[in-house]
Design an enzyme around this catalytic site. Structure first.
Site, PDB file in Angstrom:
ATOM      1  N   GLN A 197       0.828  -1.210   0.000  1.00 25.26           N
ATOM      2  CA  GLN A 197       0.000   0.000   0.000  1.00 25.26           C
ATOM      3  C   GLN A 197       0.861   1.258   0.000  1.00 25.26           C
ATOM      4  OE1 GLN A 197      -2.812  -0.288   3.264  1.00 25.26           O
ATOM      5  NE2 GLN A 197      -3.268  -2.413   2.777  1.00 25.26           N
ATOM      6  N   CYS A 198       1.895   1.252  -0.817  1.00 27.91           N
ATOM      7  CA  CYS A 198       2.875   2.335  -0.863  1.00 27.91           C
ATOM      8  C   CYS A 198       2.796   3.007  -2.231  1.00 27.91           C
ATOM      9  CB  CYS A 198       4.263   1.718  -0.643  1.00 27.91           C
ATOM     10  SG  CYS A 198       5.666   2.828  -0.819  1.00 27.91           S
ATOM     11  N   GLY A 199       3.178   4.257  -2.298  1.00 32.70           N
ATOM     12  CA  GLY A 199       3.246   4.936  -3.589  1.00 32.70           C
ATOM     13  C   GLY A 199       4.215   4.263  -4.544  1.00 32.70           C
ATOM     14  N   LEU A 200       5.168   3.496  -4.004  1.00 30.62           N
ATOM     15  CA  LEU A 200       6.154   2.795  -4.823  1.00 30.62           C
ATOM     16  C   LEU A 200       5.732   1.361  -5.173  1.00 30.62           C
ATOM     17  CD1 LEU A 200       9.374   4.010  -2.962  1.00 30.62           C
ATOM     18  CD2 LEU A 200       8.393   4.916  -5.084  1.00 30.62           C
ATOM     19  N   THR A 201       4.567   0.932  -4.680  1.00 33.51           N
ATOM     20  CA  THR A 201       4.097  -0.435  -4.915  1.00 33.51           C
ATOM     21  C   THR A 201       4.092  -0.817  -6.400  1.00 33.51           C
ATOM     22  OG1 THR A 201       2.836  -0.444  -2.860  1.00 33.51           O
ATOM     23  CG2 THR A 201       2.157  -2.036  -4.530  1.00 33.51           C
TER      24      THR A 201
END
Length: 160
Positions: A35-39
């Site tokens: 659930q990360c912007g980098l996912t």
């Protein structure tokens, strides 16, 4: 002398995996989060894996919930998410801590071998990557924002 091959970790499915099984392979070890912007980097990581696994690359994903609670799910849910959304086929391990006194021994080793900015050993965020050569030596540490495709030249050099 300690190498990555001296360690083991639990796969998402619950079985122990000895890293000695990866001898002779180029490894890219990544702490991940769902659930990360980098996912979306999962997509690039899977592409690297598909492009180079036949030549000896193995990507090892380690889910971690230490950064802004961005991977709170169970190991089973993480596996389903990665497979469903990004087609992840590279080995994924059970959720670990990468920093602090409870950090997994593999991460204590990796961060001591390849320090970050200003010599810091701590992992700053999700998707920090470590490249390891066929002899089990840590070659390079990449920042979380380094896109997987930017690592392909370094992987190609090791595989050549």
């Amino acid at each position: 002398m300690t190498t990555i091959y001296d360690f083991q970790a639990e796969l998402l499915e619950g079985e122990q995996k000895n890293f000695a099984d990866y001898q002779g392979k180029v490894l890219l070890v990544v702490n991940t989060a769902s659930q990360c912007g980098l996912t979306p980097q999962f997509e690039g990581l899977e592409k690297l894996y598909q492009d180079y696994q036949e030549q000896g690359l193995v990507i090892l994903g380690f889910p971690c919930n230490q950064f802004a609670n961005q991977d709170p799910s169970s190991n089973e849910e993480i596996g389903s998410f990665c497979q469903r959304n990004y087609g992840v086929s590279f080995p994924m391990f059970a959720k670990v801590d990468v920093n602090g006194s409870n950090a997994h021994p593999i991460y204590k080793y990796l961060t001591s071998e390849a320090k970050g900015i200003l010599g810091s050993e701590s992992i700053k965020w999700n998707f920090t990557k470590f490249l390891i050569n066929q002899n089990g030596e840590v070659i390079k540490r990449y920042s979380p924002t380094t896109k997987p495709e930017k690592i392909s030249k370094d992987i190609q050099k090791l595989l050549a």
